[in-house]
Design a protein around this motif. Structure first.
Motif, mmCIF file in Angstrom:
data_model
loop_
_atom_site.group_PDB
_atom_site.id
_atom_site.type_symbol
_atom_site.label_atom_id
_atom_site.label_comp_id
_atom_site.label_asym_id
_atom_site.label_seq_id
_atom_site.Cartn_x
_atom_site.Cartn_y
_atom_site.Cartn_z
ATOM 1 N N ILE A 57 0.945 -1.005 -0.056
ATOM 2 C CA ILE A 57 0.014 0.084 -0.089
ATOM 3 C C ILE A 57 0.819 1.163 0.062
ATOM 4 N N PHE A 58 2.070 1.295 0.811
ATOM 5 C CA PHE A 58 2.801 2.408 0.855
ATOM 6 C C PHE A 58 3.480 2.741 -0.528
ATOM 7 N N CYS A 59 3.986 1.535 -1.140
ATOM 8 C CA CYS A 59 4.658 1.797 -2.580
ATOM 9 C C CYS A 59 3.595 2.253 -3.439
ATOM 10 N N THR A 60 2.421 1.681 -3.451
ATOM 11 C CA THR A 60 1.425 1.849 -4.295
ATOM 12 C C THR A 60 0.910 3.339 -4.517
ATOM 13 N N HIS B 126 3.655 10.574 -8.882
ATOM 14 C CA HIS B 126 3.959 10.662 -10.291
ATOM 15 C C HIS B 126 2.833 11.738 -11.067
ATOM 16 N N ILE B 127 2.019 12.003 -10.005
ATOM 17 C CA ILE B 127 0.982 13.025 -10.579
ATOM 18 C C ILE B 127 1.562 14.564 -10.487
ATOM 19 N N GLU B 128 1.407 15.323 -11.495
ATOM 20 C CA GLU B 128 2.051 16.685 -11.385
ATOM 21 C C GLU B 128 1.188 17.632 -10.845
ATOM 22 N N ASP B 129 -0.024 17.560 -10.827
ATOM 23 C CA ASP B 129 -1.169 18.463 -10.048
ATOM 24 C C ASP B 129 -1.625 17.924 -8.824
ATOM 25 N N ALA B 130 -1.498 18.436 -7.702
ATOM 26 C CA ALA B 130 -1.597 17.835 -6.239
ATOM 27 C C ALA B 130 -3.135 17.981 -6.121
ATOM 28 N N ARG B 131 -3.825 18.861 -7.104
ATOM 29 C CA ARG B 131 -5.404 19.026 -7.065
ATOM 30 C C ARG B 131 -6.217 17.759 -7.508
ATOM 31 N N LYS B 132 -5.220 17.071 -8.417
ATOM 32 C CA LYS B 132 -6.074 15.943 -8.826
ATOM 33 C C LYS B 132 -5.968 14.837 -7.634
ATOM 34 N N VAL B 133 -5.038 14.968 -6.802
ATOM 35 C CA VAL B 133 -5.149 13.755 -5.858
ATOM 36 C C VAL B 133 -6.433 14.145 -4.943
ATOM 37 N N GLY B 134 -6.557 15.348 -4.592
ATOM 38 C CA GLY B 134 -7.737 15.635 -3.662
ATOM 39 C C GLY B 134 -9.044 15.462 -4.339
ATOM 40 N N LEU C 16 -7.020 -4.613 -11.016
ATOM 41 C CA LEU C 16 -7.546 -3.509 -11.814
ATOM 42 C C LEU C 16 -6.716 -2.571 -12.277
ATOM 43 N N GLU C 17 -5.379 -2.600 -12.169
ATOM 44 C CA GLU C 17 -4.565 -1.758 -12.877
ATOM 45 C C GLU C 17 -4.592 -2.314 -14.490
ATOM 46 N N ARG C 18 -4.424 -3.784 -14.629
ATOM 47 C CA ARG C 18 -4.385 -4.325 -15.793
ATOM 48 C C ARG C 18 -5.694 -4.332 -16.369
ATOM 49 N N LEU C 19 -6.673 -4.044 -15.849
ATOM 50 C CA LEU C 19 -8.229 -3.814 -16.348
ATOM 51 C C LEU C 19 -8.465 -2.503 -16.987
ATOM 52 N N GLY C 20 -7.200 -1.676 -16.508
ATOM 53 C CA GLY C 20 -7.335 -0.135 -17.357
ATOM 54 C C GLY C 20 -7.769 0.949 -16.288
ATOM 55 N N CYS C 21 -7.543 0.724 -14.952
ATOM 56 C CA CYS C 21 -7.717 1.746 -13.984
ATOM 57 C C CYS C 21 -6.345 2.261 -13.996
ATOM 58 N N SER C 22 -6.119 3.700 -13.941
ATOM 59 C CA SER C 22 -4.831 4.310 -13.448
ATOM 60 C C SER C 22 -4.188 3.764 -12.211
ATOM 61 N N LYS C 23 -2.940 3.769 -12.060
ATOM 62 C CA LYS C 23 -2.240 3.241 -10.821
ATOM 63 C C LYS C 23 -2.591 4.392 -9.833
ATOM 64 N N PRO C 24 -2.664 5.829 -10.114
ATOM 65 C CA PRO C 24 -2.997 6.662 -9.120
ATOM 66 C C PRO C 24 -4.476 6.397 -8.483
ATOM 67 N N VAL C 25 -5.411 6.066 -9.218
ATOM 68 C CA VAL C 25 -6.736 6.109 -8.872
ATOM 69 C C VAL C 25 -6.754 4.410 -7.659
#
Length: 450
Positions: free
Chosen positions: A63-66, A73-81, A287-296
Motif C-alpha cells: 500500500i505504501f509503495c502503490t 507521479h501526478i504533477e497536479d496536487a489538486r488531482k489527488v484531492g 484493476l491496473e491491468r483492467l485499465g484503471c490508472s495506478k494513482p486511482v
C-alpha cells in the motif's frame, strides 16, 4: 504466437488457482464434518491463520509503495484531492444504501422473532471491551501513528496510508530531485507484488485449514435456530451485489458478472479465508491491468478497505435488528435512524480481517442501546459463518468502486477494460498477458501491411 496462446488455453484445469482453492474448500469442509477432532487441532487452524498472516505482512509495504508511486507521479496536487473526494462521496452514498437495505430487510423478514437460546456471554465481553476502548475521537487520533516505523510494524493500514500520502506529496514537491526515490519505490512495489505471487502458491492450503477449522469447531448443523439470520444476510448481500452494484456497474459501462468472473480467483480466496485483505494485493494488480490508472487504484482501494464496507454495513443493521427482536426490544423509527447514523461511523476503519465486523457490532449496540449489548452472545456462534459473506461483499464493492471512480475521473482505459472482461488476454499471468498483448498488436500490424 498462436501456438503459445493455444498452449495457454490447454493448461490443465488442476493447475488453475481457483480450481485448487475450490477443491481445498470442499476437502476442508469434509474434514471438519467427518473428523472435527482433527479439524479443531491447532495445526489445522494454523494453516488458515498462517496464510492470512503471510499476506498481511506484505500489505503495508505494498500500500505504501502503490500510494506513494501514484501520488508522486501526478504533477497536479489538486488531482489527488479530487480523486479522494470523489471516492469518499461514492463510499458514503453506497454505504448508506447498504445500511438502508439491511434495515428494510430486517424489518420485513424479522429473523429474530420467536428466538429462544443462549450465547457465550464471556466471549462477548472480550469484543465489547475492545469496542468500548475506542471512541470516534480516539479513532481519528489513532490514524496518526506514534512513529513511522510503528505503523508498519503494527500493520495499521490507515496509519500507513497517511504516511504514504504525506511521503507521496513530498516527492511530488521535490520534482526532478525525487526521481531516484520514485524509481526505488516503484521497484520495491514490484518486488513486494512478487512476494505475494510466491505466497499465493499456498492459497489452497490456507483455504483448506480455515474451512476445516470453522466446520470442525462449529459443525455443519451449528447454525440451528440462527439459520434464518444467516440465510437472510446471504440473500440480502447477494441482492445488493446483483442489483445495486450491478446497476452501478452498468451505469459505469461494464458488466458486473464479467467483472466477477475476472476476479474469481480472488473471490474464492476471500471465501476460503474469510478475509478480504488476503486478496488485496491481487485486486490492486488486476484493476491496473483492467485499465484503471495506478494513482486511482492506489488511492481508492486502500481507502475503500476502511471506508467502503458494504457487507459490514448490511451485517450491522441486520444483526442489530435481529438481537433487538430476539430480546423483545422494540426499536422505534427514531432508534433505527440512530442505527443508520451510528453504523455509518462505527463501520469506518473496520478492516477485512475476520472478527472486525463483530467488534464493530459491539460498538454500534453500545451507542444505540446498551440493553442490546448482552444479546451479542446470541450471534457470536454464527459470526464466523457470516464473516465470509461480509468479506466477499466488501471485496466486490471495493473493486466496483475503483472502476467507477476511475471512469468518473477519466482515468479508465476502456479498451483494456473490454479486453480484460472479455478474456481476450490471459490476465492470470502478468508476463504472459503482456506478451499476448504485444503479439496481438504485432499480428494486427502485419495484417494491415498485408
Amino acid at each position: 504466437m498462436s501456438a503459445r496462446v493455444d498452449a495457454a488455453g490447454r493448461q490443465p484445469f488442476y493447475k488453475l488457482l481457483y480450481v485448487q482453492v475450490i477443491v481445498a474448500i470442499v476437502l476442508g469442509f469434509l474434514l471438519g464434518w467427518q473428523a472435527p477432532e482433527i479439524a479443531e487441532s491447532p495445526w489445522v487452524k494454523a494453516l488458515g491463520e498462517g496464510f492470512i498472516k503471510l499476506i498481511k505482512m506484505a500489505i503495508a509495504p505494498i500500500i505504501f509503495c502503490t500510494v506513494v508511486s501514484g501520488i508522486s507521479h501526478i504533477e497536479d496536487a489538486r488531482k489527488v484531492g479530487r480523486v479522494g473526494l470523489k471516492a469518499l462521496i461514492y463510499f458514503e452514498v453506497v454505504s448508506t444504501i447498504a445500511l438502508v437495505i439491511g434495515l428494510s430487510v430486517g424489518n420485513f423478514a424479522r429473523p429474530g422473532d420467536g428466538f429462544s437460546g443462549a450465547g457465550d456471554a464471556a466471549a462477548v465481553a472480550t469484543y465489547a471491551e475492545r469496542a468500548e476502548k475506542q471512541s470516534t475521537v480516539d479513532f481519528v487520533l489513532h490514524i496518526i501513528p506514534d512513529s513511522l516505523v510503528g505503523a508498519f510494524a503494527d500493520g495499521e493500514i490507515l496509519q500507513v496510508l497517511l504516511i504514504a500520502i504525506l511521503f507521496g506529496f513530498a516527492l511530488m514537491v521535490m520534482g526532478e530531485r525525487g526521481r531516484s526515490v520514485r524509481t526505488l519505490v516503484d521497484d520495491m512495489g514490484h518486488a513486494f507484488f512478487g512476494v505475494i505471487a510466491v505466497i499465493m502458491k499456498a492459497a489452497p492450503i490456507g483455504a483448506f485449514g480455515a474451512m476445516a477449522y470453522t466446520v470442525g469447531k462449529y459443525g455443519p448443523a451449528s447454525l440451528g435456530n440462527l439459520l434464518g439470520l444467516v440465510l437472510t444476510f446471504y440473500i440480502t448481500s447477494a441482492l445488493f451485489i446483483a442489483v445495486v452494484l450491478g446497476i452501478i456497474a452498468r451505469l459505469a459501462g461494464f458488466s458486473l458478472f464479467r467483472f466477477l468472473a475476472y476476479i474469481k480467483d480472488e473471490i474464492l480466496l476471500v471465501a476460503g479465508t474469510s478475509s478480504s485483505e488476503s486478496a488485496l494485493p491481487q485486486l490492486m494488480e488486476k484493476l491496473e491491468r483492467l485499465g484503471c490508472s495506478k494513482p486511482v487504484v492506489g488511492l481508492v482501494v486502500p481507502t475503500g478497505y476502511s471506508f467502503n464496507l458494504d457487507g459490514t454495513n448490511i451485517y450491522l443493521t441486520l444483526a442489530t435488528l435481529f438481537i433487538a427482536q430476539a430480546l423483545g426490544v422494540e426499536l422505534s423509527l427514531g432508534d433505527q435512524l440512530v442505527i443508520l447514523g451510528v453504523a455509518m461511523l462505527t463501520s469506518k476503519g473496520a478492516s477485512g480481517v475476520t472478527g472486525a465486523g463483530f467488534v464493530t457490532l459491539a460498538a454500534t449496540l453500545a451507542v444505540v442501546n446498551p440493553v442490546l449489548v448482552p444479546g451479542m452472545a446470541i450471534v457470536l456462534g454464527i459470526d464466523k459463518f457470516m464473516s465470509e459473506c461480509r468479506a466477499l461483499t466488501n471485496f466486490i464493492g471495493n473493486g466496483v468502486a475503483t472502476i467507477v471512480v476511475a471512469a468518473w475521473e477519466g482515468e479508465l482505459d476502456r479498451e483494456a477494460l473490454a479486453n480484460g472482461l472479455k478474456r481476450r488476454i490471459d490476465t492470470s499471468n502478468v508476463e504472459e498477458a503482456v506478451g499476448d498483448l504485444d503479439g496481438a498488436i504485432e499480428l494486427e500490424n502485419v495484417g494491415r501491411h498485408a
